[in-house]
Design a protein around this motif. Structure first.
Motif, PDB file in Angstrom:
ATOM      1  N   MET A   1      36.819  39.418  32.258  1.00 11.76           N
ATOM      2  CA  MET A   1      37.472  40.324  33.186  1.00 11.76           C
ATOM      3  C   MET A   1      38.898  40.562  32.681  1.00 11.76           C
ATOM      4  O   MET A   1      39.616  39.617  32.387  1.00 11.76           O
ATOM      5  N   PRO A   2      39.313  41.805  32.583  1.00 10.91           N
ATOM      6  CA  PRO A   2      40.687  42.096  32.159  1.00 10.91           C
ATOM      7  C   PRO A   2      41.708  41.540  33.163  1.00 10.91           C
ATOM      8  O   PRO A   2      41.425  41.411  34.355  1.00 10.91           O
ATOM      9  N   LYS A   3      42.903  41.241  32.661  1.00 10.61           N
ATOM     10  CA  LYS A   3      43.943  40.658  33.517  1.00 10.61           C
ATOM     11  C   LYS A   3      44.287  41.540  34.706  1.00 10.61           C
ATOM     12  O   LYS A   3      44.488  41.052  35.815  1.00 10.61           O
ATOM     13  N   THR A   4      44.347  42.838  34.484  1.00 15.75           N
ATOM     14  CA  THR A   4      44.705  43.753  35.572  1.00 15.75           C
ATOM     15  C   THR A   4      43.688  43.669  36.707  1.00 15.75           C
ATOM     16  O   THR A   4      44.057  43.591  37.877  1.00 15.75           O
ATOM     17  N   ILE A   5      42.417  43.651  36.347  1.00 21.83           N
ATOM     18  CA  ILE A   5      41.359  43.555  37.362  1.00 21.83           C
ATOM     19  C   ILE A   5      41.428  42.198  38.058  1.00 21.83           C
ATOM     20  O   ILE A   5      41.255  42.101  39.279  1.00 21.83           O
ATOM     21  N   ALA A   6      41.696  41.138  37.293  1.00 14.60           N
ATOM     22  CA  ALA A   6      41.800  39.797  37.881  1.00 14.60           C
ATOM     23  C   ALA A   6      42.947  39.727  38.882  1.00 14.60           C
ATOM     24  O   ALA A   6      42.809  39.156  39.968  1.00 14.60           O
ATOM     25  N   VAL A   7      44.084  40.316  38.533  1.00 12.61           N
ATOM     26  CA  VAL A   7      45.240  40.320  39.443  1.00 12.61           C
ATOM     27  C   VAL A   7      44.915  41.138  40.693  1.00 12.61           C
ATOM     28  O   VAL A   7      45.173  40.697  41.825  1.00 12.61           O
ATOM     29  N   LEU A   8      44.343  42.317  40.495  1.00 16.45           N
ATOM     30  CA  LEU A   8      43.997  43.168  41.640  1.00 16.45           C
ATOM     31  C   LEU A   8      42.921  42.527  42.516  1.00 16.45           C
ATOM     32  O   LEU A   8      42.926  42.690  43.736  1.00 16.45           O
ATOM     33  N   GLY A   9      42.014  41.789  41.911  1.00 13.41           N
ATOM     34  CA  GLY A   9      40.978  41.100  42.677  1.00 13.41           C
ATOM     35  C   GLY A   9      41.513  39.891  43.426  1.00 13.41           C
ATOM     36  O   GLY A   9      41.013  39.536  44.495  1.00 13.41           O
ATOM     37  N   SER A  10      42.539  39.245  42.878  1.00  8.44           N
ATOM     38  CA  SER A  10      43.120  38.069  43.534  1.00  8.44           C
ATOM     39  C   SER A  10      43.985  38.448  44.730  1.00  8.44           C
ATOM     40  O   SER A  10      44.087  37.672  45.686  1.00  8.44           O
ATOM     41  N   ALA A  11      44.611  39.611  44.694  1.00  9.34           N
ATOM     42  CA  ALA A  11      45.540  40.009  45.759  1.00  9.34           C
ATOM     43  C   ALA A  11      44.888  40.050  47.144  1.00  9.34           C
ATOM     44  O   ALA A  11      45.419  39.453  48.085  1.00  9.34           O
ATOM     45  N   PRO A  12      43.732  40.704  47.311  1.00 11.83           N
ATOM     46  CA  PRO A  12      43.130  40.707  48.652  1.00 11.83           C
ATOM     47  C   PRO A  12      42.716  39.309  49.107  1.00 11.83           C
ATOM     48  O   PRO A  12      42.839  38.970  50.274  1.00 11.83           O
ATOM     49  N   PHE A  13      42.227  38.501  48.157  1.00  8.20           N
ATOM     50  CA  PHE A  13      41.829  37.141  48.516  1.00  8.20           C
ATOM     51  C   PHE A  13      43.051  36.324  48.949  1.00  8.20           C
ATOM     52  O   PHE A  13      42.963  35.490  49.842  1.00  8.20           O
ATOM     53  N   PHE A  14      44.203  36.584  48.322  1.00 11.15           N
ATOM     54  CA  PHE A  14      45.444  35.905  48.705  1.00 11.15           C
ATOM     55  C   PHE A  14      45.799  36.251  50.148  1.00 11.15           C
ATOM     56  O   PHE A  14      46.216  35.387  50.919  1.00 11.15           O
ATOM     57  N   VAL A  15      45.629  37.495  50.516  1.00 15.42           N
ATOM     58  CA  VAL A  15      45.940  37.924  51.888  1.00 15.42           C
ATOM     59  C   VAL A  15      44.948  37.301  52.868  1.00 15.42           C
ATOM     60  O   VAL A  15      45.335  36.797  53.920  1.00 15.42           O
ATOM     61  N   VAL A  16      43.670  37.321  52.507  1.00 14.68           N
ATOM     62  CA  VAL A  16      42.641  36.829  53.422  1.00 14.68           C
ATOM     63  C   VAL A  16      42.698  35.316  53.575  1.00 14.68           C
ATOM     64  O   VAL A  16      42.638  34.809  54.698  1.00 14.68           O
ATOM     65  N   PHE A  63      47.479  31.024  42.154  1.00 15.43           N
ATOM     66  CA  PHE A  63      46.794  32.320  42.153  1.00 15.43           C
ATOM     67  C   PHE A  63      47.102  33.078  40.865  1.00 15.43           C
ATOM     68  O   PHE A  63      46.198  33.674  40.265  1.00 15.43           O
ATOM     69  N   ALA A  64      48.343  33.068  40.452  1.00 16.47           N
ATOM     70  CA  ALA A  64      48.721  33.771  39.221  1.00 16.47           C
ATOM     71  C   ALA A  64      48.003  33.185  38.016  1.00 16.47           C
ATOM     72  O   ALA A  64      47.511  33.924  37.156  1.00 16.47           O
TER      73      ALA A  64
END
Length: 160
Positions: A1-16, A63-64
């Motif tokens: 998974m590219p880093k950009t997708i990984a970061v974007l995928g982690s953001a909603p999980f961080f909120v939830v 997370f990062a």
């Protein structure tokens, strides 16, 4: 998974996950109102504040690292492709759980709220037992090679 997708995928999980568990639920329980300090010791409030201050950066850093080094997310639907063994992962198996628990325990001490302390204990027991029961076997199979390489180097005995 590219880093950009990984970061974007982690953001909603961080909120939830962490923001709800360590932010919204404690607010819902306490409304962030101070009660008398535990056992009448004001020092417990300072300890609580230190736990909150220590826990938040630990969660953010973990997370990062999941996204940038592991090329995945903490969410089970998009796990890391690489084993993360740096930062707090060098010492604790689940630093996100430890950080979230530190923030919740810290708030319980800071606000002097037994209900929040009970919530923190329950969350800690659930996260530790579920992690131990499910992730250990799955991760060992999926990351067997990395785990064999890392295990002899790890000083971590605490599984968090």
């Amino acid at each position: 998974m590219p880093k950009t997708i990984a970061v974007l995928g982690s953001a909603p999980f961080f909120v939830v996950a962490p923001l709800v568990l360590a932010g919204f639920v404690p607010w819902w329980i306490t409304h962030w109102e101070f009660r008398p300090a535990f056992f009448g010791f004001e020092l417990t409030r300072a300890i609580g504040l230190m736990l909150v201050i220590a826990g938040v950066p630990g969660v953010v850093d973990s997370f990062a690292r999941f996204a940038l080094q592991g090329l995945g997310t903490p969410a089970p639907i998009a796990p890391t492709q690489k084993l993360v063994v740096t930062g707090l992962y060098r010492y604790v198996r689940n630093p996100i759980y430890v950080g979230v628990a530190a923030v919740i325990f810290g708030q319980a001490l800071l606000f002097g709220d037994w209900r929040l302390l009970w919530y923190a204990v329950q969350l800690w027991l659930f996260s530790t037992s579920s992690s131990w029961c499910t992730k250990n076997q799955r991760s060992r199979r999926r990351l067997a090679r990395s785990t064999r390489t890392f295990r002899p180097m790890s000083r971590a005995g605490f599984h968090g």
